[in-house]
Design a protein around this motif. Structure first.
Motif, PDB file in Angstrom:
ATOM      1  N   GLU A   1       0.831  -1.199   0.000  1.00  0.00           N
ATOM      2  CA  GLU A   1       0.000   0.000   0.000  1.00  0.00           C
ATOM      3  C   GLU A   1       0.869   1.253   0.000  1.00  0.00           C
ATOM      4  O   GLU A   1       0.431   2.307  -0.400  1.00  0.00           O
ATOM      5  CB  GLU A   1      -0.938  -0.004   1.206  1.00  0.00           C
ATOM      6  N   GLY A   2       2.095   1.137   0.477  1.00  0.00           N
ATOM      7  CA  GLY A   2       2.996   2.277   0.474  1.00  0.00           C
ATOM      8  C   GLY A   2       2.646   3.309   1.521  1.00  0.00           C
ATOM      9  O   GLY A   2       1.943   3.038   2.485  1.00  0.00           O
ATOM     10  N   GLU A   3       3.151   4.490   1.304  1.00  0.00           N
ATOM     11  CA  GLU A   3       2.959   5.592   2.227  1.00  0.00           C
ATOM     12  C   GLU A   3       3.081   6.885   1.439  1.00  0.00           C
ATOM     13  O   GLU A   3       3.669   6.908   0.361  1.00  0.00           O
ATOM     14  CB  GLU A   3       4.001   5.536   3.334  1.00  0.00           C
ATOM     15  N   PRO A   4       2.525   7.969   1.947  1.00  0.00           N
ATOM     16  CA  PRO A   4       2.631   9.236   1.231  1.00  0.00           C
ATOM     17  C   PRO A   4       4.077   9.698   1.117  1.00  0.00           C
ATOM     18  O   PRO A   4       4.892   9.438   2.000  1.00  0.00           O
ATOM     19  CB  PRO A   4       1.829  10.213   2.099  1.00  0.00           C
ATOM     20  N   GLY A   5       4.376  10.374   0.039  1.00  0.00           N
ATOM     21  CA  GLY A   5       5.689  10.979  -0.126  1.00  0.00           C
ATOM     22  C   GLY A   5       6.780  10.056  -0.619  1.00  0.00           C
ATOM     23  O   GLY A   5       7.955  10.401  -0.542  1.00  0.00           O
ATOM     24  N   LEU A   6       6.442   8.897  -1.147  1.00  0.00           N
ATOM     25  CA  LEU A   6       7.479   7.994  -1.670  1.00  0.00           C
ATOM     26  C   LEU A   6       8.097   8.539  -2.953  1.00  0.00           C
ATOM     27  O   LEU A   6       9.293   8.422  -3.172  1.00  0.00           O
ATOM     28  CB  LEU A   6       6.894   6.607  -1.956  1.00  0.00           C
ATOM     29  N   PHE A   7       7.270   9.114  -3.808  1.00  0.00           N
ATOM     30  CA  PHE A   7       7.748   9.608  -5.106  1.00  0.00           C
ATOM     31  C   PHE A   7       7.596  11.117  -5.182  1.00  0.00           C
ATOM     32  O   PHE A   7       6.585  11.676  -4.736  1.00  0.00           O
ATOM     33  CB  PHE A   7       6.972   8.951  -6.250  1.00  0.00           C
ATOM     34  N   SER A   8       8.569  11.772  -5.772  1.00  0.00           N
ATOM     35  CA  SER A   8       8.535  13.234  -5.855  1.00  0.00           C
ATOM     36  C   SER A   8       7.384  13.740  -6.715  1.00  0.00           C
ATOM     37  O   SER A   8       6.939  14.869  -6.531  1.00  0.00           O
ATOM     38  CB  SER A   8       9.865  13.768  -6.396  1.00  0.00           C
ATOM     39  N   ASP A   9       6.877  12.898  -7.615  1.00  0.00           N
ATOM     40  CA  ASP A   9       5.742  13.330  -8.442  1.00  0.00           C
ATOM     41  C   ASP A   9       4.398  13.093  -7.749  1.00  0.00           C
ATOM     42  O   ASP A   9       3.348  13.393  -8.302  1.00  0.00           O
ATOM     43  CB  ASP A   9       5.762  12.654  -9.801  1.00  0.00           C
ATOM     44  N   GLY A  10       4.432  12.537  -6.545  1.00  0.00           N
ATOM     45  CA  GLY A  10       3.218  12.315  -5.778  1.00  0.00           C
ATOM     46  C   GLY A  10       2.441  11.068  -6.149  1.00  0.00           C
ATOM     47  O   GLY A  10       1.407  10.777  -5.564  1.00  0.00           O
ATOM     48  N   GLY A  11       2.947  10.290  -7.116  1.00  0.00           N
ATOM     49  CA  GLY A  11       2.252   9.077  -7.535  1.00  0.00           C
ATOM     50  C   GLY A  11       2.299   7.995  -6.469  1.00  0.00           C
ATOM     51  O   GLY A  11       3.254   7.905  -5.702  1.00  0.00           O
ATOM     52  N   PRO A  12       1.248   7.176  -6.406  1.00  0.00           N
ATOM     53  CA  PRO A  12       1.227   6.094  -5.421  1.00  0.00           C
ATOM     54  C   PRO A  12       2.049   4.897  -5.880  1.00  0.00           C
ATOM     55  O   PRO A  12       2.176   4.646  -7.083  1.00  0.00           O
ATOM     56  CB  PRO A  12      -0.254   5.732  -5.329  1.00  0.00           C
ATOM     57  N   ILE A  13       2.585   4.165  -4.947  1.00  0.00           N
ATOM     58  CA  ILE A  13       3.382   2.985  -5.291  1.00  0.00           C
ATOM     59  C   ILE A  13       2.506   1.883  -5.897  1.00  0.00           C
ATOM     60  O   ILE A  13       2.997   1.040  -6.618  1.00  0.00           O
ATOM     61  CB  ILE A  13       4.195   2.459  -4.093  1.00  0.00           C
ATOM     62  N   THR A  14       1.227   1.937  -5.630  1.00  0.00           N
ATOM     63  CA  THR A  14       0.334   0.923  -6.208  1.00  0.00           C
ATOM     64  C   THR A  14       0.323   1.011  -7.729  1.00  0.00           C
ATOM     65  O   THR A  14       0.015   0.028  -8.397  1.00  0.00           O
ATOM     66  CB  THR A  14      -1.095   1.062  -5.663  1.00  0.00           C
TER      67      THR A  14
END
Length: 64
Positions: free
Chosen positions: A20-33
């Protein structure tokens, strides 16, 4: 099938699907899903390694 192949086809695949990931993983704001399987695998490794490189809160800040 070898034990690694069984893990890769079974447990590893299930683990990737449960991320499910967590907020802020990617600089573009995309979800890890929405990420590729290799990014999800890297996320699993990153969490197992204790999230190296991620800023952690300072204990003094937490305690006031």
């Amino acid at each position: 099938m070898t034990p690694f192949e069984q893990f890769f086809a079974g447990e590893f695949d299930r683990m990737l699907k449960m991320i499910e990931g967590e907020p802020g993983l990617f600089s573009d704001g995309g979800p890890i899903t929405d990420a590729s399987w290799d990014r999800k695998a890297a996320y699993l490794l990153w969490t197992v390694l204790g999230k190296p490189g991620k800023p952690s809160p300072d204990l003094d800040d937490l305690l006031g």
